[in-house]
Scaffold this active site. Structure first.
Site, PDB file in Angstrom:
ATOM      1  N   TYR A 172       0.823  -1.216   0.000  1.00 27.67           N
ATOM      2  CA  TYR A 172       0.000   0.000   0.000  1.00 27.67           C
ATOM      3  C   TYR A 172       0.849   1.255   0.000  1.00 27.67           C
ATOM      4  O   TYR A 172       0.420   2.292  -0.488  1.00 27.67           O
ATOM      5  CB  TYR A 172      -1.020  -0.023   1.144  1.00 27.67           C
ATOM      6  CG  TYR A 172      -2.252  -0.787   0.696  1.00 27.67           C
ATOM      7  CD1 TYR A 172      -3.230  -0.154  -0.060  1.00 27.67           C
ATOM      8  CD2 TYR A 172      -2.392  -2.139   0.945  1.00 27.67           C
ATOM      9  CE1 TYR A 172      -4.330  -0.841  -0.535  1.00 27.67           C
ATOM     10  CE2 TYR A 172      -3.484  -2.846   0.476  1.00 27.67           C
ATOM     11  CZ  TYR A 172      -4.460  -2.178  -0.264  1.00 27.67           C
ATOM     12  OH  TYR A 172      -5.540  -2.856  -0.751  1.00 27.67           O
ATOM     13  N   HIS A 214      -5.721  -2.816   6.433  1.00 28.78           N
ATOM     14  CA  HIS A 214      -5.113  -3.852   5.621  1.00 28.78           C
ATOM     15  C   HIS A 214      -4.167  -4.749   6.420  1.00 28.78           C
ATOM     16  O   HIS A 214      -3.451  -5.570   5.846  1.00 28.78           O
ATOM     17  CB  HIS A 214      -4.384  -3.232   4.426  1.00 28.78           C
ATOM     18  CG  HIS A 214      -5.320  -2.618   3.444  1.00 28.78           C
ATOM     19  ND1 HIS A 214      -6.209  -3.375   2.724  1.00 28.78           N
ATOM     20  CD2 HIS A 214      -5.521  -1.321   3.070  1.00 28.78           C
ATOM     21  CE1 HIS A 214      -6.919  -2.561   1.942  1.00 28.78           C
ATOM     22  NE2 HIS A 214      -6.540  -1.325   2.142  1.00 28.78           N
TER      23      HIS A 214
END
Lengths: 740, 740
Positions: A269, A422
């Protein structure tokens, strides 16, 4: 910094009296940069090649004609793809206009922008309703923000080509309402600390810089003024919308990056998030150098790129920590930006030039020029990845990630915080690599990103039921429960704690960390080392997981190897029928392929993968069970890979210790049909001392040589002198560990 | 051919009066060749590099000293490995003596040979008793023969360096008894048609050539005079010892090679067998050119190398037909011999030079010199593999193997005879490749060759219970029985029959063959095509399997794909517990992972492997079942790979037809996270005509375009004109098939 007044536009309406703030381009390309690029064109191969590629691409687009369709589709559908394509095309056409000084590109950008203007001024919300924050061009504000980040660059490039009247039209009907929609009209998207918001902040800020609109710039840097949101609402991914009320670009730098530059969601990410961070920072540096954005938080933005590059394996693939898709690497275009910007705005690290050379493209701007010139001048050197300890948390106080490297072996040891929405429930987990190949894998995410047939390319339900679960990782699962019971709210409140990290000795790299909250009442202390010892062909991994609990538990300790079983020193039984290992918390996804009660003091297992051998030696007692498992149970759509594991199970135990060595050794050639060094070199692995303060492991080679590793479980300062008697022998040393 | 009298030995006892038969070296290296090599040394890079490597290797061996231990171990043990190493070292040292004219190498060879002489003259049979034909240096005569094939070359190289007395000693006490032991004393090994015997023949013949002993040469060429063996006895592998009484090198050329050069056991064993064939032939050509060995059976020896090279994929890996280990390739050292000898003694095919360049080494002899000079002179051209039909059987009348190629797609269609004891029960099976990657795999063998921990590196029991079974292959299994009921004696009596092969049209390559004996009462006619059609991204495979039976049966038709399930148009159910599909004939090794009754007229399945997409479209009825299976049941030692298949099952059916298309399409990039062309382009696949004479398939693309493929099931001569009415429309064509 010398500001050269430079303009190439024939229609320009302003003149040389303007200050630097009213010059264009100024945001990413600068007038001075354009001049330098034009001077060097034709003599900077990597830049010239990139330029030629981009020119061919945009010429083809111009040939094909403009299409600005009425928005209607989700990702993957035509209108989504077309608007996405348009943002890239606009940005590139703007750059071509500046570099090549050819009006056809400016006209193309202007014509397309005018079509957007005509459509946008009456455009309702996007018809698709799935998002928590709907955009207008796209189904989610995130993509609208992507668009504006790119298109503000295009606008900057043709700013002086446009008449004042044309600019007023675009700003009034398109850019300002666009910026408002993704910010003041969508606070649940904009007003938070999250990678989505970073895109929103950058979009608003970049168009603000081009338009010289201080209100937009402030809104970008500090968030929407005087707005407070409900701190308990959640977004589509289960993350909090705005837990502590922070917002704006600076807060978005402040929160997710540790002082070492580790991004709290992990490298996958970070790669996604870096583009808006860097490109807006670049714009700020060029237009508002007084902000010293690259020095913000002790230069964390550029530090984070160094961290990110170090979070990749020998092939440049990022370690798939948390939700991370395997195969994502520093060849991603966002990393071209990252490498070029870091080189140009940082300290011209010549190691970055070798990565840029491998990427084989540069940005068509000032930083890309700097990189191209560096490469041309032969300055490139290898980018040497070393052992590194990256703290996590805004202040670097929330655990971290340690990477231990020696020769071709990379160990990634994760003792970080939850990693936002996440994050995985994988406290003190690790993965092990040899030259970019997985020895013991981290599963990564359960998603086929952008493969529409697999759940629309979105996260699959197995991401939650399998990939995030503790049992999916190379760490301890207690009583078949996930860490923090798999609850994000609880996991987010905690983090593991570094015991010590030591990479001073080239031959022995050690990281040690403690987790006290994943299972209340249980403390896990894991010490991992990569040890180079001349008796062994390659550096080996030593793993000491010490578990202390206030009650008896079942501990499961898996090794997610890859490849084929070659040999064990235990005689397992394989069942006729394969059944799931459990019913929940990830256990429902594991088939049991073989079981046995351990009989030896060391259980040993050799496997082969990609024509190389690997061996596990682990200390066991006759109460332990060993299970071969395979992922794939309760997987009704074949969303999971059928990967194996060896699982060590210890039942009804309070305090215990798991001690293992993983060796990489030998090779097999199917061409010569010869196997070299195909067996483990470990004769014995033995716990010779273990209490609250110290743990000592004796590792005996088959040649009879033995080594003693003593780790300090508590007092780990580098200077502390230690004394310990083991089997009537005195050991004295200073520092966190002893090895001899 | 010019014979240059040349000698470099100072101790030589003969002189220029000798005829060519008494000159040395003469066997592989020739006196003339040595002269040419010395002239060119230093200016032929690939030869010079190989020489340098070999010199470094042998210098290190000389430094380490000679060891000729008393034999005692099986393969993998020390004495085995040492004697094996010695044979290579002797051969190389002999070559170095000739090329470098340095006596230290001759002395080293002599000293070691004298140690062998001293040991051998009183040496009993090897103490290990496992072989049907025990050697003396090794546990089996095969390895003794390997030794003599190499060592006869070494003896030839130092022949003139030795005194006559020394030669007499070696010949009397070592070479002649050695040749006798592997031939007259081991007729069950020597006197047959088998790759083992080929080694024996070559060994006896080569030492015979060096010693100029006509009796040994004749024994090599024609077998042991006046000896007949029991034709019903079997060897360790289950093959007949001597089914029809044939023996000797010429018979060994005659029997296993078809006129096209296909070797009846397949490429993996051909690679193993080729060395003695070629090296003895080379010796014969040099010493007995009047035999014209390379013209024997219309030049089949060199033709077979061309066939072998065509039996490899884009990476040079041999297709794993029958018992074949994947990864064996033309980089194997036997193929260096094959390529160099074929170039030199054949017609100097410049394509071979590109393979030699890839191999990056050459033989240190006359043929290696020729290759090195060819490469140096820039003659190398790509070796273009084309579609090829290779007949099987000594006279080319026992079926064959067809390889259909277009762009990067290779289809290997096997309609051959049993393939000796290494054959599989896989009539009309196929495997499919894209650029060297498997799309639909042939499992290969169940063995970890020379990995001692896995069953001593020998064949595993799963080779018989799984790898050889029909259900392990991409063909029809009837009533869960193997072809020929898995009986070698029956399978060996039969072979499939070519219907037609057509590769004239660049865009359509077709092979069609019939099998009438695998299941008595059932006839299978399979027609396979690789079709290039501009509507499709890549060439696709069309597969028509027509089954005619005198009773109702169950037919199982598997597709051994690799990779992950992306999409199906049928809604399968996955069971909670995995059970084996059956209890015998290979079915006991398949777990059932999903099942469904087919509902659509076309069942479709898309998968992804190595970042590329593949789709199957197959004609089904609502009586068909579809099963996802995975290998690995009843595999108590994890000897099998956990590979998947989709299996189409048609129960209680007499006559039927399986029609399928496999498309390779698109790609996925985890770096850009984009999927291109990820869906099948087939809208419909339909059988529009099917009787004894013709089968017609209509293939409709999603763009609406359709093509008709008509195959002739009986009358397939190229010239025959055909007329057929389908749905009131007339079709007229000549040749075996129609496509438009």
């Amino acid at each position: 910094m010398l500001i050269v007044s430079f303009s190439c536009s024939k229609n320009k309406t302003s003149d040389a009296k303007e200050d630097s703030n009213s010059q264009h381009p100024k945001l990413i390309l600068t007038a001075q940069g354009v001049k330098a690029i034009r001077t060097n064109l034709g003599s900077i191969p990597i830049f010239d090649n990139t330029l030629e590629m981009v020119k061919a691409e945009i010429d083809a687009e111009i040939e094909a004609g403009i299409d600005v369709p009425i928005p209607k589709d989700y990702s993957g559908g035509y209108t989504h793809s077309r608007h996405k394509r348009n943002w890239f095309v606009l940005q590139k056409a703007g750059v071509l206009y500046q570099i090549l000084d050819d009006e056809k590109y400016a006209k193309y950008v202007k014509d397309m922008l005018m079509q957007y203007e005509a459509m946008y001024k009456t455009l309702p919300l996007h018809p698709k309703t799935r998002s928590y924050a709907r955009g207008k061009l796209f189904w989610q504000c995130l993509n609208d923000s992507n668009w504006l980040v790119y298109v503000s660059q295009a606008y900057d490039c043709i700013y002086n080509y446009l008449s004042e009247q044309e600019r007023n039209k675009l700003e009034t009907n398109l850019f300002r309402p666009f910026a408002d929609h993704i910010s003041v009209d969508s606070p649940q998207f904009y007003q938070r600390v999250h990678n989505h918001s970073t895109w929103g902040n950058a979009a608003v800020g970049m168009i603000g810089l081009v338009m010289n609109d201080q209100e937009l710039i402030d809104r970008a840097l500090y968030g929407i003024k005087d707005l407070k949101l409900d701190t308990k609402e959640k977004d589509d991914d289960g993350g909090f919308l705005n837990k502590d009320g922070k917002a704006g670009f600076l807060a978005n730098i402040e929160e997710p990056f540790s002082p070492d530059g580790y991004y709290n969601e992990g490298p996958y990410y970070q790669r996604y998030a870096m583009y808006p961070f860097l490109v807006f920072a670049e714009g700020l540096q060029n237009v508002k150098p007084e902000l010293k954005i690259f020095e913000y938080k002790k230069g964390v933005l550029l530090k984070s790129i160094n961290a990110l590059l170090n979070l990749s394996d020998a092939n440049g693939d990022f370690f798939p920590l948390n939700d991370g898709q395997k195969g994502m690497s520093y060849y991603n275009s966002a990393l071209v930006t990252a490498v070029d910007v870091t080189y140009h705005y940082g300290d011209q690290d010549s190691g970055l030039l070798s990565i840029a050379t491998a990427q084989d493209q540069v940005l068509l701007d000032d930083s890309g020029l700097a990189v191209a010139l560096g490469i041309k001048n032969g300055l490139a050197k290898p980018f040497n990845k070393k052992s590194i300890n990256l703290s996590d948390g805004p202040k670097g106080k929330q655990g971290g990630v340690a990477i231990l490297r020696n020769e071709n072996i990379d160990l990634v040891f994760k003792y970080a915080s939850q990693g936002s929405s996440h994050g995985h429930y994988d406290k003190l987990s690790y993965s092990l690599y040899e030259k970019g190949e997985e020895i013991l894998q981290d599963y990564g995410l359960a998603r086929f990103v952008n493969i529409e047939q697999k759940g629309g390319g979105n996260y699959l339900k197995e991401n939650k039921t399998w990939a995030k679960q503790t049992i999916a990782h190379n760490t301890v699962t207690q009583n078949e429960m996930a860490h923090f019971n798999g609850k994000y709210e609880i996991g987010s409140q905690h983090h593991s704690v570094l015991n010590y990290f030591s990479s001073d000795n080239e031959n022995i790299q050690v990281a040690s960390a403690k987790e006290s909250n994943a299972y209340p009442g249980t403390e896990m202390l894991r010490t991992m080392a990569i040890i180079k010892n001349e008796d062994f062909e390659k550096p080996y991994m030593l793993d000491i997981m010490k578990v202390t609990s206030n009650k008896a538990n079942q501990y499961d300790f898996p090794y997610y190897f890859l490849g084929q079983v070659i040999q064990t020193n235990f005689e397992y039984k394989t069942p006729e029928v394969l059944k799931p290992l459990g019913s929940k918390n990830g256990y429902q996804h594991l088939f049991v392929e073989a079981t046995v009660k351990a009989k030896n003091k060391n259980s040993k297992f050799t496997w082969m993968n990609n024509r190389k051998f690997y061996s596990l030696s682990t200390v066991t007692t006759n109460k332990d069970e060993l299970l071969f498992t395979r992922i794939g149970a309760n997987d009704p759509e074949f969303n999971l890979r059928r990967d194996p594991a060896l699982l060590l199970r210890r039942k009804n135990t309070k305090n215990t210790i798991f001690v293992s060595v993983i060796e990489a050794h030998g090779s097999y050639s199917p061409v010569s049909e010869s196997a070299a060094n195909s067996k483990s070199s470990i004769k014995e692995l033995k716990v010779v001392y273990n209490d609250e303060t110290y743990t000592a492991i004796k590792i005996t080679h088959i040649n009879g040589n033995s080594k003693l590793f003593i780790t300090s479980n508590t007092n780990t300062s580098k200077e502390t002198p230690h004394k310990l008697v083991i089997n009537s022998k005195n050991y004295e040393w200073s520092g966190s560990y002893y090895f001899k």
